[in-house]
Design a protein around this motif. Structure first.
Motif, PDB file in Angstrom:
ATOM      1  N   LYS A   1     -44.615 -29.193 -17.286  1.00  0.00           N
ATOM      2  CA  LYS A   1     -44.077 -30.290 -16.476  1.00  0.00           C
ATOM      3  C   LYS A   1     -43.035 -31.094 -17.251  1.00  0.00           C
ATOM      4  N   ASP A   2     -43.374 -31.335 -18.529  1.00  0.00           N
ATOM      5  CA  ASP A   2     -42.395 -32.092 -19.353  1.00  0.00           C
ATOM      6  C   ASP A   2     -41.108 -31.294 -19.522  1.00  0.00           C
ATOM      7  N   ARG A   3     -41.272 -29.986 -19.769  1.00  0.00           N
ATOM      8  CA  ARG A   3     -40.070 -29.174 -19.921  1.00  0.00           C
ATOM      9  C   ARG A   3     -39.262 -29.129 -18.609  1.00  0.00           C
ATOM     10  N   ASP A   4     -40.019 -29.021 -17.440  1.00  0.00           N
ATOM     11  CA  ASP A   4     -39.322 -29.016 -16.146  1.00  0.00           C
ATOM     12  C   ASP A   4     -38.561 -30.323 -15.918  1.00  0.00           C
ATOM     13  N   LYS A   5     -39.244 -31.419 -16.306  1.00  0.00           N
ATOM     14  CA  LYS A   5     -38.553 -32.720 -16.172  1.00  0.00           C
ATOM     15  C   LYS A   5     -37.328 -32.791 -17.066  1.00  0.00           C
ATOM     16  N   GLU A   6     -37.470 -32.279 -18.279  1.00  0.00           N
ATOM     17  CA  GLU A   6     -36.311 -32.280 -19.191  1.00  0.00           C
ATOM     18  C   GLU A   6     -35.178 -31.421 -18.642  1.00  0.00           C
ATOM     19  N   LEU A   7     -35.574 -30.238 -18.054  1.00  0.00           N
ATOM     20  CA  LEU A   7     -34.543 -29.373 -17.471  1.00  0.00           C
ATOM     21  C   LEU A   7     -33.849 -30.049 -16.290  1.00  0.00           C
ATOM     22  N   ASN A   8     -34.662 -30.725 -15.436  1.00  0.00           N
ATOM     23  CA  ASN A   8     -34.038 -31.445 -14.312  1.00  0.00           C
ATOM     24  C   ASN A   8     -33.075 -32.533 -14.811  1.00  0.00           C
ATOM     25  N   ASP A   9     -33.501 -33.238 -15.855  1.00  0.00           N
ATOM     26  CA  ASP A   9     -32.598 -34.283 -16.417  1.00  0.00           C
ATOM     27  C   ASP A   9     -31.329 -33.651 -16.964  1.00  0.00           C
ATOM     28  N   MET A  10     -31.497 -32.483 -17.657  1.00  0.00           N
ATOM     29  CA  MET A  10     -30.320 -31.815 -18.210  1.00  0.00           C
ATOM     30  C   MET A  10     -29.389 -31.336 -17.091  1.00  0.00           C
ATOM     31  N   VAL A  11     -30.006 -30.825 -15.978  1.00  0.00           N
ATOM     32  CA  VAL A  11     -29.185 -30.374 -14.850  1.00  0.00           C
ATOM     33  C   VAL A  11     -28.421 -31.540 -14.234  1.00  0.00           C
ATOM     34  N   ALA A  12     -29.123 -32.692 -14.111  1.00  0.00           N
ATOM     35  CA  ALA A  12     -28.443 -33.874 -13.534  1.00  0.00           C
ATOM     36  C   ALA A  12     -27.296 -34.334 -14.432  1.00  0.00           C
ATOM     37  N   VAL A  13     -27.581 -34.339 -15.749  1.00  0.00           N
ATOM     38  CA  VAL A  13     -26.519 -34.742 -16.694  1.00  0.00           C
ATOM     39  C   VAL A  13     -25.359 -33.759 -16.629  1.00  0.00           C
ATOM     40  N   HIS A  14     -25.729 -32.438 -16.551  1.00  0.00           N
ATOM     41  CA  HIS A  14     -24.676 -31.427 -16.467  1.00  0.00           C
ATOM     42  C   HIS A  14     -23.847 -31.599 -15.194  1.00  0.00           C
TER      43      HIS A  14
END
Length: 291
Positions: A18-31
């Motif tokens: 879940k933490d990794r998924d949240k980090e990936l979502n944040d990275m996608v939003a930043v990207h």
């Protein structure tokens, strides 16, 4: 216990996922935000490139206008130099004409003074002839023809005196002298022969003076005509100099307007060059982090 341990590990793994998924979502939003910013920068760069092309075309047009204005300025400078040379020539001609007019006026004044002195002498002689005529009328009736000739000469002298009105004072003095001479009439009756001789002599002198006065009068009229011609030439030269001066003032005002337009165009060009330099700097600075 193994199942519990595995369940605990699964929970930990799920939490980590879940933490990794949240980090990936944040990275996608930043990207996505970076992509949107890059797209905005790209649109800005395109608009700046279009504006830069427009400014370069406008700058080329302004440069062509500046070149044509510089050519016109050089032409106006040459015309200004030509008008300055012509103005100096007309001023020199004007000085020469004024000197010539002053010389002619001085010469005319000298001739008028000479004619005035001759006229005074003619008036004195006419007064003397009038006195002698009165004496002859009282003494001899034989001198009536001569008296008529003297009357005709006195009439001519009066016509000359009417032309020269400024000599009325001298005429009055001659009349006073005539009155004083009339008082001596009784004394001159004894010397009749001398009077006749003096009358003949005075007639000769009077005729000579009249001839000389007519010559001087013709010379004065000729000088007056020449003076009128010179004055007309002087007036024409002055008018021509004034017209050239007006043309020079018009050219000067036009040159001042052109210089003002050139200065404003130079200021606009400097501002545009500064804006272009600023845009190039911004473009380079925006390209460096993207690279």
């Amino acid at each position: 216990s193994i199942i519990r341990r595995q369940r605990q590990e699964l929970k930990l793994l799920i939490a980590e996922l879940k933490d990794r998924d949240k980090e990936l979502n944040d990275m996608v939003a930043v990207h996505e935000r970076h992509i949107q910013a890059w797209e905005d920068d790209r649109q800005k760069i395109l608009t700046l490139a279009e504006r830069c092309s427009l400014l370069t075309s406008e700058l080329n047009e302004r440069n062509a206008i500046i070149k044509s204005l510089t050519k016109k300025l050089k032409l106006l400078e040459s015309q200004h130099n030509d008008s300055k040379i012509t103005l100096e020539n007309t001023q020199q001609k004007f000085k020469e004409l004024t000197q010539k007019v002053s010389d002619s006026s001085v010469h005319c004044q000298a001739l008028e003074e000479k004619n005035q002195s001759l006229h005074c002498s003619v008036l004195e002689l006419s007064a003397k002839t009038g006195q002698l005529q009165a004496r002859e009328q009282e003494l001899l009736t034989m001198l009536q023809l001569k008296d008529k000739a003297l009357i005709e000469t006195t009439d001519q002298i009066t016509e000359v005196t009417s032309r020269f009105k400024t000599l009325e004072g001298a005429l009055r003095a001659a009349k006073l002298e005539e009155f004083s001479r009339n008082r001596e009439q009784q004394d001159l009756k004894l010397t009749l022969n001398d009077v006749v001789f003096q009358v003949n002599k005075m007639k000769d002198v009077l005729s000579e003076k009249m001839k000389e006065s007519s010559k001087h009068q013709e010379e004065i009229s000729h000088l007056k005509q020449e003076n009128g011609c010179l004055r007309s030439e002087l007036i024409l030269a002055v008018e021509e100099a004034q017209r050239k001066d007006q043309l020079y003032q018009f050219a000067k005002s036009k040159q001042v307007r052109i210089e003002k337009e050139l200065s404003s165009l130079r200021q606009v060009c400097v501002k545009q060059q500064r804006d272009l330099h600023f845009l190039h700097v911004n473009l380079d600075s925006s390209q460096d982090p993207r690279q």
